[in-house]
Design an enzyme around this catalytic site. Sequence first.
Site, mmCIF file in Angstrom:
data_model
loop_
_atom_site.group_PDB
_atom_site.id
_atom_site.type_symbol
_atom_site.label_atom_id
_atom_site.label_comp_id
_atom_site.label_asym_id
_atom_site.label_seq_id
_atom_site.Cartn_x
_atom_site.Cartn_y
_atom_site.Cartn_z
ATOM 1 N N ASP A 21 -4.449 -2.861 4.250
ATOM 2 C CA ASP A 21 -5.054 -3.731 5.349
ATOM 3 C C ASP A 21 -4.918 -2.770 6.263
ATOM 4 O OD1 ASP A 21 -3.866 -6.114 4.508
ATOM 5 O OD2 ASP A 21 -3.015 -6.985 5.304
ATOM 6 N N CYS A 24 3.170 -12.236 -0.107
ATOM 7 C CA CYS A 24 2.125 -13.887 -0.727
ATOM 8 C C CYS A 24 2.724 -14.720 -1.568
ATOM 9 C CB CYS A 24 1.372 -13.080 -2.306
ATOM 10 S SG CYS A 24 0.232 -11.762 -1.116
ATOM 11 N N VAL A 69 7.017 4.350 14.020
ATOM 12 C CA VAL A 69 5.908 5.848 14.499
ATOM 13 C C VAL A 69 5.885 5.526 16.213
ATOM 14 C CG1 VAL A 69 4.215 7.303 13.946
ATOM 15 C CG2 VAL A 69 5.558 6.373 12.140
ATOM 16 N N ALA A 121 1.173 -1.007 0.398
ATOM 17 C CA ALA A 121 -0.303 -0.433 -0.021
ATOM 18 C C ALA A 121 0.734 1.082 -0.557
ATOM 19 C CB ALA A 121 -0.605 0.035 0.896
#
Lengths: 160, 421
Positions: free
Chosen positions: B274, B45, B81, B14
């Site tokens: 996700d 995957c 973070v 992403a």
Amino acid sequence: MSKKVLVLDPEKCTGCMSCVLMCSFSHEKAFSVSRARIRVLWLEELALHLPTMCMHCSTPLCEEVCPSGAISKDPETGATVFDHTVCVGCKMCMMVCPFGAPVFDTKRMAMICCDLCGGDPACVKTCAFEALQFLDLEEAVVRRRREALAKVSRALEKLI
Amino acid sequence: MEKVDVLVVGNGIAGNTAAHTMRVFDTRLSIAIVSDEPHPLYSACLFPDYLSGEIERSRLFLKAFEDYERAKIKLFLNHKVSDVDFDNKVVHTDKGDIGYEKLVLAVGSEPVVPRIEGVGKRGVFFPKRVEDIDGLLRYAGKRVVLVGAGPIGVEFSLALVDRGSEVYLVELMDRVLWRLFDHKPASIIRELLEKQGVKVLTEEAVSEIRGGESVEKVVTTKREIECDAVVIAVGMRPRTAFLRDSEVELGKTGGIVVDEKMRTSVEDVYACGDCIETEDVATGARILSLLWHTAKKQAYVAGCNCVGVEKRYPGTLNFAGVDLWDAYAFSAGATEEMLKDRSVEVEEFEREGFYLKLVFADEVLRGVQFVGEAKHMGFVVSAVRKRLGIEGLRRMEAHLRISPWLYALSHVGEGGVVFRV
Ligand SMILES: Cc1cc2nc3c(=O)[nH]c(=O)nc-3n(C[C@H](O)[C@H](O)[C@H](O)COP(=O)(O)OP(=O)(O)OC[C@H]3O[C@@H](n4cnc5c(N)ncnc54)[C@H](O)[C@@H]3O)c2cc1C
Ligand code: SF4
């Protein structure tokens, strides 16, 4: 470079399969129907042969689902290209393609697909009936319009 | 303090897709990615193929560091973070602060750790990162217990069989892949797994993992299994804990709430992958998709909107395929079970080595389940996405059979194929 597109004309196709054999010969050095990236379907209802292959969609679903980054768009030609050395053979692209274009090559254990031969398609060169042509995008569009118009005017003539 | 125009948190598919999309549209924007992992982009995957030895470790990586350099995307790796000051537009990490104009949250997911005694022992794995698989590969893995028969559990069970392990697949529910398949196809899949040598145990809960420092035995509600490794794959959840007390709205699933442009409830903050909650086009429910292709699509939409190229996300259509060696299992949209509150109609087709189930609800195609030789299913997938009814489906099928090139016209791409009608 102006973009070129493959133009298929099922009405001219005789089903001779030269394109299929030349496709596999130029890529795999073998005349093999199962390893060709183009197929010729026989549409019984219409008594028509239909050459089918990758449509090189502008936002291809296969590229989206590929987990190994094997599929990409060639910015030059606009073709959707498969890298069989990266493919892991998960077959997701094959499952989701609306045209049934990706072909699983059991020799490489990877997907292969039409790559427009890098800009000079072998199938076009071999087709003796001009059922497959590789034309400038603009020209192809103009031709299509002209043909559609001709069809309409023929229909109108019949009516009048 | 470092400051960039767009900061992407997360170096998964992403985050990468969002960053590279923005770069395509804007060559001058300063873009950076923060991640608490040390690697360039890799694909989870492909873990089953790495585990079975079919591919080398290097093939997991879809990008090299040079690719980031070439795209002028700055990387802050090994930076975790801890929280975000949305008012002052600053991200706090364990290695210092980073300022931003726009923020893309692509923090992905983490494995759910079930409350079972002994999950902390050596030899217990939660597959998510490359290191987890590296660790598992260092184990002899003579006998391995897999907990959870979802797609990860099933794919790992086959990979481990391939590696020569004796594999037990333990599932709490009454069937394998229960989110993707109803009873009948799930039982076909189970048979296929058993044929490959996987010992499938359903309706069985793992109650304890025993051993000294390392795993020695798994205790379930029905038996004890001696083993030297345990792989737990009972689900993923969004890694959004650090946002829990922030202005960013989280949904019931724990995923970040976004609109169709992937904007969160805070201005100039986007989210994708996700870690977000979206609407399932097949059921209308708010779901976590947790799939590669949906993450990629959402990230593309987020990236575009971030640089002012308007794009909308059409909702999530979940589909997944599992290679079972002798056959391929594929599911798209909703199962019959998911739709049990509605008026459901089902069509099943069965032949030797072929099973297909179409699920309709309120006369619209909502789901497809398939087990058999890998086949082109694109037509049904797009039918679910288009919410076609039985009539529409028949029309589409007729259309495709009789004049595929007409249908193809709507898909003509640049450099593509134009048909003469
Ligand atoms: C074993 C396995 C097999 C899978 N197989 C398939 C499959 O076959 N098909 C399919 O469609 N999907 C599959 N998936 C799912 C797919 O991998 C995920 O949907 C996809 O990776 C999600 O990408 P993402 O970028 O949203 O999140 P992630 O890949 O989770 O990336 C999140 C990123 O954010 C970083 N991050 C998170 N929080 C912080 C923080 N606080 N500070 C700094 N950095 C942070 C992480 O380090 C990471 O770089 C599989 C997943 C697994 C684990
Ligand atoms: S079969 Fe190969 S090209 Fe197709 S989706 Fe899987 S990895 Fe990608």
